[in-house]
Scaffold this motif. Structure first.
Motif, short mmCIF file in Angstrom:
data_model
loop_
_atom_site.label_atom_id
_atom_site.label_comp_id
_atom_site.label_asym_id
_atom_site.label_seq_id
_atom_site.Cartn_x
_atom_site.Cartn_y
_atom_site.Cartn_z
N SER A 100 39.02 46.94 -19.90
CA SER A 100 39.50 48.20 -19.32
C SER A 100 40.98 48.16 -19.00
O SER A 100 41.58 49.20 -18.68
CB SER A 100 38.72 48.52 -18.04
OG SER A 100 37.36 48.77 -18.33
N TYR A 101 41.59 46.98 -19.07
CA TYR A 101 42.99 46.81 -18.73
C TYR A 101 43.84 46.33 -19.91
O TYR A 101 45.03 46.61 -19.97
CB TYR A 101 43.15 45.81 -17.58
CG TYR A 101 42.60 46.28 -16.27
CD1 TYR A 101 43.41 46.90 -15.33
CD2 TYR A 101 41.25 46.11 -15.96
CE1 TYR A 101 42.91 47.33 -14.11
CE2 TYR A 101 40.73 46.54 -14.75
CZ TYR A 101 41.56 47.15 -13.83
OH TYR A 101 41.06 47.58 -12.63
N ASN A 274 42.49 51.51 -21.85
CA ASN A 274 42.97 50.53 -20.87
C ASN A 274 43.45 51.21 -19.59
O ASN A 274 44.47 50.83 -19.01
CB ASN A 274 44.08 49.65 -21.45
CG ASN A 274 43.71 49.04 -22.79
OD1 ASN A 274 44.50 49.08 -23.72
ND2 ASN A 274 42.52 48.49 -22.90
#
Length: 324
Positions: A100-101, A274
Motif C-alpha cells: 500500500s506504500y 500506494n
C-alpha cells in the motif's frame, strides 16, 4: 540516566507485561483471522481490524524486550518466545501492508476521476458533496444512501450541471444508490444486494462497466453480507471488458470475499496507487477502509484521496485513474 526506584519498578513492569500480553494476543488473533477467515459473526467484524496487527506486534516486541532483562531465568524462555513470535508477526503483516506504500503505479494526468460517497441516510450536505465533485473534477460519482429528498438537494446544488447523466435510483433509508456521470449511461440493471446496487455501461472514451456497490453491514446483517458477496462474486466476473466497481462495500481488503473478487483481474485503487493508510469510516476517527474503487485493465490508479463532507458518516473517496 534516571533509574526506576523499587517503588515504581514493580508497577511499571506489571503495566508493561499487561500491555505486551494484550498487544501480542490481539495481534495473533488478527493474524489467525487473516489466514483462516472464519465466518462467525464476531470474527467477520474483527477481521476488519487486521491492519492494526502491524502496530501491535512491534509494541509487544519492544515491551517484551524490556521485560526480558528483568525476568527470572525460568520464565525468560517464554518471554524470548514471545519476542520471536512478535518479530515474525511483524514481518508477516509488513508484507501485507507495504504494497500500500511501495511499488510501481501509473503517473501523470488522469483519464478518469471516480468518486464514491455514502450520504448517511440522506443527511449528507449535498452542496458540500457537489462542491467536492467540482473541485476534484470528478467524472463519475457514485452516491450511496440517497433518499428522494437528498437527490433533490443534489440536483438543486447543481450536480447535473457537472455530471448530466444519471443512473441508479434514490430510495428510503439506506436503499438508494445514484450515479451521476459526465458520460452517457446505458444498459442499467439492478444487482440484488441488500442495498441499492447497479450495473451500468458508461460510454467514456474507453467504455467500461460500472458496478455501483452498497453491501450489507456485517454488524447488522451478517447473513445478508455473505449473500451480497455471493452475488457480487458471481455477477462481476461475468462482465466483459473493463470494469470499475465503486461504493460502500462494508468490507476491507483483508476479508476473504474481497480477496476472492480481486484475484488477478481486479485491483484496489488505494492499494495499487500506494496511497498508504487511508481509512474511510467513521468520518472523524477514521478506523476502517470499507469504501473502495476497484479497477480492471486498462484502468489503473494514479492516486486516491479521502475528503470530509459535512453530515456524512463516511469519508468521500476519490480515485484518479489512467489508461495503461
Amino acid at each position: 540516566m534516571t533509574r526506576l526506584n523499587g517503588s515504581t519498578h514493580g508497577p511499571v513492569k506489571a503495566a508493561a507485561a499487561f500491555v505486551a500480553g494484550g498487544a501480542l494476543a490481539g495481534s495473533v488473533v488478527f493474524t489467525l483471522l487473516r489466514i483462516l477467515q472464519p465466518e462467525s459473526f464476531w470474527f467477520v467484524l474483527a477481521t476488519a481490524f487486521v491492519p492494526y496487527a502491524v502496530v501491535g506486534y512491534p509494541v509487544a516486541a519492544v515491551l517484551l524486550g524490556y521485560l526480558r532483562r528483568t525476568t527470572a531465568p525460568p520464565l525468560r524462555g517464554w518471554v524470548t518466545g514471545g519476542i520471536v513470535l512478535a518479530v515474525f508477526g511483524t514481518g508477516y503483516h509488513l508484507g501485507l501492508t507495504l504494497p500500500s506504500y511501495l511499488g510501481e503505479h501509473p503517473r501523470g494526468d488522469p483519464d478518469l476521476v471516480v468518486m464514491t460517497l455514502n450520504l448517511h441516510l440522506g443527511t449528507g450536505d449535498a452542496e458540500d458533496a457537489v462542491a467536492l465533485v467540482r473541485r476534484q473534477r470528478v467524472q463519475v460519482a457514485v452516491f450511496e444512501e440517497v433518499t428522494p429528498g437528498e437527490r433533490r438537494r443534489l440536483l438543486a446544488a447543481g450536480v447535473q450541471e457537472l455530471l448530466p447523466h444519471e443512473g441508479g435510483a434514490a430510495g428510503r433509508g439506506a436503499a438508494g444508490t445514484v450515479v451521476f456521470s459526465a458520460f452517457p449511461l446505458s444498459d442499467s440493471a439492478r444487482i440484488p444486494l441488500d442495498h441499492g446496487s447497479y450495473r451500468i455501461k458508461v460510454a467514456a472514451p474507453t467504455p467500461f462497466w460500472l458496478v455501483a456497490v452498497h453491501g450489507a453491514q456485517p454488524l447488522v446483517a451478517p447473513g445478508d453480507w455473505r449473500a451480497d458477496w455471493d452475488v457480487l462474486n458471481q455477477v462481476v466476473p461475468e462482465l466483459d471488458g473493463p470494469v470499475i466497481l465503486a461504493g460502500d462495500f462494508n468490507t476491507t481488503v483483508d476479508h476473504a470475499p474481497m480477496r476472492d473478487l480481486l484475484g488477478d483481474r481486479f485491483q484496489d485503487a488505494a492499494r495499487t496507487s500506494n496511497a498508504g493508510w487511508q481509512p474511510t469510516w467513521p468520518r472523524g476517527l477514521g478506523l476502517l477502509t470499507i469504501d473502495h474503487v476497484i479497477t480492471s485493465a486498462p484502468y489503473a490508479a494514479i492516486s486516491t484521496s479521502t475528503y470530509l463532507v459535512d453530515g456524512t458518516d463516511h469519508r468521500a473517496l476519490v480515485a484518479r485513474l489512467r489508461i495503461s
